[in-house]
Design a protein around this motif. Structure first.
Motif, PDB file in Angstrom:
ATOM      1  N   ALA A   1       1.148  -1.414  -0.259  1.00 22.28           N
ATOM      2  CA  ALA A   1       0.282  -0.058  -0.176  1.00 22.28           C
ATOM      3  C   ALA A   1       1.100   0.989  -0.176  1.00 22.28           C
ATOM      4  O   ALA A   1       0.405   2.257  -1.029  1.00 22.28           O
ATOM      5  CB  ALA A   1      -0.629   0.039   0.785  1.00 22.28           C
ATOM      6  N   LEU A   2       1.954   0.944   1.008  1.00 23.89           N
ATOM      7  CA  LEU A   2       2.873   2.305   1.041  1.00 23.89           C
ATOM      8  C   LEU A   2       3.289   2.644  -0.768  1.00 23.89           C
ATOM      9  O   LEU A   2       3.289   3.491  -0.805  1.00 23.89           O
ATOM     10  CB  LEU A   2       3.616   2.061   1.581  1.00 23.89           C
ATOM     11  N   TRP A   3       4.059   1.592  -1.110  1.00 22.93           N
ATOM     12  CA  TRP A   3       4.599   1.524  -2.219  1.00 22.93           C
ATOM     13  C   TRP A   3       3.951   2.246  -3.512  1.00 22.93           C
ATOM     14  O   TRP A   3       3.902   3.218  -3.757  1.00 22.93           O
ATOM     15  CB  TRP A   3       5.356  -0.110  -2.693  1.00 22.93           C
ATOM     16  N   ARG A   4       1.961   1.949  -3.062  1.00 16.51           N
ATOM     17  CA  ARG A   4       1.401   2.554  -4.632  1.00 16.51           C
ATOM     18  C   ARG A   4       0.929   3.817  -4.161  1.00 16.51           C
ATOM     19  O   ARG A   4       0.786   5.004  -5.011  1.00 16.51           O
ATOM     20  CB  ARG A   4      -0.465   1.200  -3.876  1.00 16.51           C
ATOM     21  N   LEU A   5       0.892   4.344  -2.466  1.00 17.11           N
ATOM     22  CA  LEU A   5       0.749   5.587  -2.311  1.00 17.11           C
ATOM     23  C   LEU A   5       2.412   6.321  -2.431  1.00 17.11           C
ATOM     24  O   LEU A   5       2.014   7.863  -3.167  1.00 17.11           O
ATOM     25  CB  LEU A   5       0.945   5.442  -0.642  1.00 17.11           C
TER      26      LEU A   5
ATOM     27  N   PHE B   1      -7.377  -0.042  -2.615  1.00 20.61           N
ATOM     28  CA  PHE B   1      -7.147  -1.564  -2.557  1.00 20.61           C
ATOM     29  C   PHE B   1      -6.197  -2.027  -1.666  1.00 20.61           C
ATOM     30  O   PHE B   1      -6.593  -2.996  -0.531  1.00 20.61           O
ATOM     31  CB  PHE B   1      -7.039  -2.174  -3.823  1.00 20.61           C
ATOM     32  N   TYR B   2      -5.228  -2.081  -1.777  1.00 21.31           N
ATOM     33  CA  TYR B   2      -3.993  -2.972  -0.371  1.00 21.31           C
ATOM     34  C   TYR B   2      -4.354  -2.207   0.444  1.00 21.31           C
ATOM     35  O   TYR B   2      -3.922  -3.256   1.353  1.00 21.31           O
ATOM     36  CB  TYR B   2      -2.773  -2.907  -1.373  1.00 21.31           C
TER      37      TYR B   2
ATOM     38  N   SER C   1      -7.577  -5.648   6.606  1.00 27.01           N
ATOM     39  CA  SER C   1      -8.266  -6.980   6.701  1.00 27.01           C
ATOM     40  C   SER C   1      -7.433  -8.318   7.047  1.00 27.01           C
ATOM     41  O   SER C   1      -7.628  -9.083   8.195  1.00 27.01           O
ATOM     42  CB  SER C   1      -9.355  -7.047   5.493  1.00 27.01           C
ATOM     43  N   VAL C   2      -6.502  -8.492   6.804  1.00 27.38           N
ATOM     44  CA  VAL C   2      -5.225  -9.187   7.129  1.00 27.38           C
ATOM     45  C   VAL C   2      -4.427  -9.115   8.705  1.00 27.38           C
ATOM     46  O   VAL C   2      -4.687 -10.062   9.014  1.00 27.38           O
ATOM     47  CB  VAL C   2      -4.225  -9.817   6.183  1.00 27.38           C
ATOM     48  N   LEU C   3      -4.260  -8.044   9.386  1.00 28.77           N
ATOM     49  CA  LEU C   3      -3.517  -7.646  10.641  1.00 28.77           C
ATOM     50  C   LEU C   3      -5.206  -7.474  11.386  1.00 28.77           C
ATOM     51  O   LEU C   3      -4.472  -7.811  12.253  1.00 28.77           O
ATOM     52  CB  LEU C   3      -2.734  -6.114  10.246  1.00 28.77           C
TER      53      LEU C   3
END
Length: 272
Positions: free
Chosen positions: A81-85, A112-113, A119-121
């Protein structure tokens, strides 16, 4: 000195971003690998396990050190998620990485990520309290959306959007558009062929699944029946009811396994 400091800052940011991207792609690969394996179990063994993200997480939780693995997976997805941000804010790798369309797509992927990582955490923190199956979540979200003013149009448009995204994913995979993101020069000819098998087969299967989820959402909007919306597990099981029967589900499941392996290849050779 100021220029040197800026250069070091960019290099440090680039190193962190690269690590986050590779961790995220690896985590994505693990999830798709497990979802595909669960779908294969449904095909050949009639398994009752959920062939979706929740089912994959439950499978991990049952293993030795499962809790540690779940946290590692969640942290990897946070990296994704941070990479996409960072791509949305600073631009992606490549000559056209700063175009607004690319940045908008990266922003959508970040949202999305971020949701997937959350949800995973949440699952890891609660040892299985991740909030119900994907099928239940899809029906609940669809029901709430249909109750909104213009909700039928909203759900229908979302369904069409997911269908288009699925077609786009599949077509780009078949055209091998991912080549521009890979350091192909570092691969041997044999490795490149194997990556293409996973990229084309896995991307096509992933696109088909996305498009089918969109079709069910569109049908739910037309019929005004939220129960017609399906998550990943119900969507995969619906393939077994098609004219091709279990053979189609087996192909799609194998394709998802291939996409998991492709994600590992992307973690190794993707330009970031």
């Amino acid at each position: 000195m100021a220029t040197l400091g800026v250069g070091r800052g960019r290099a440090a940011r680039g190193s962190v971003t690269e690590g986050a991207a590779r961790a995220g792609l690896t985590a994505r690969g693990v999830i798709y690998l497990l979802v595909g394996a669960l779908a294969l179990q449904i095909t050949f063994g009639g398994s009752s396990e959920q062939a979706d993200r929740q089912g994959a997480l439950a499978e991990i939780a049952e293993k030795p050190l499962g809790s540690v693995m779940l946290w590692a997976l969640g942290i990897g997805l946070v990296g994704m998620a941070l990479w996409r941000l960072s791509e949305a804010v600073f631009g992606a790798a490549g000559p056209d990485g700063r175009k607004w369309t690319k940045r908008l797509a990266s922003a959508a992927r970040f949202v999305f990520y971020a949701f997937v990582a959350y949800s995973v955490l949440t699952f890891a923190a609660g040892e299985g309290s991740g909030g119900g199956s994907g099928d239940e979540q899809s029906r609940d979200v669809t029901a709430r959306a249909l109750d909104l003013p213009g909700g039928q149009w909203l759900v229908g448009a979302a369904g069409v959007g997911v269908i288009c995204a699925g077609v786009w994913i599949g077509v780009r995979a078949v055209m091998r558009s991912y080549h521009k993101h890979l350091r192909l020069g570092e691969m041997s000819p044999r490795t490149r062929r194997l990556v293409d098998v996973t990229g084309v087969g896995g991307g096509a299967a992933r696109g088909l699944v996305f498009a089918t989820v969109g079709v069910f959402a569109f049908r739910a909007a037309i019929a005004y029946e939220p129960d017609q919306a399906k998550g990943l597990d119900d969507t995969l099981r619906s393939f077994a009811e098609a004219p091709a029967g279990p053979a189609l589900l087996a192909c799609v499941a194998a394709g998802l396994v291939l996409f998991g392996l492709f994600s590992f290849a992307m973690a190794r050779w993707r330009k970031v």
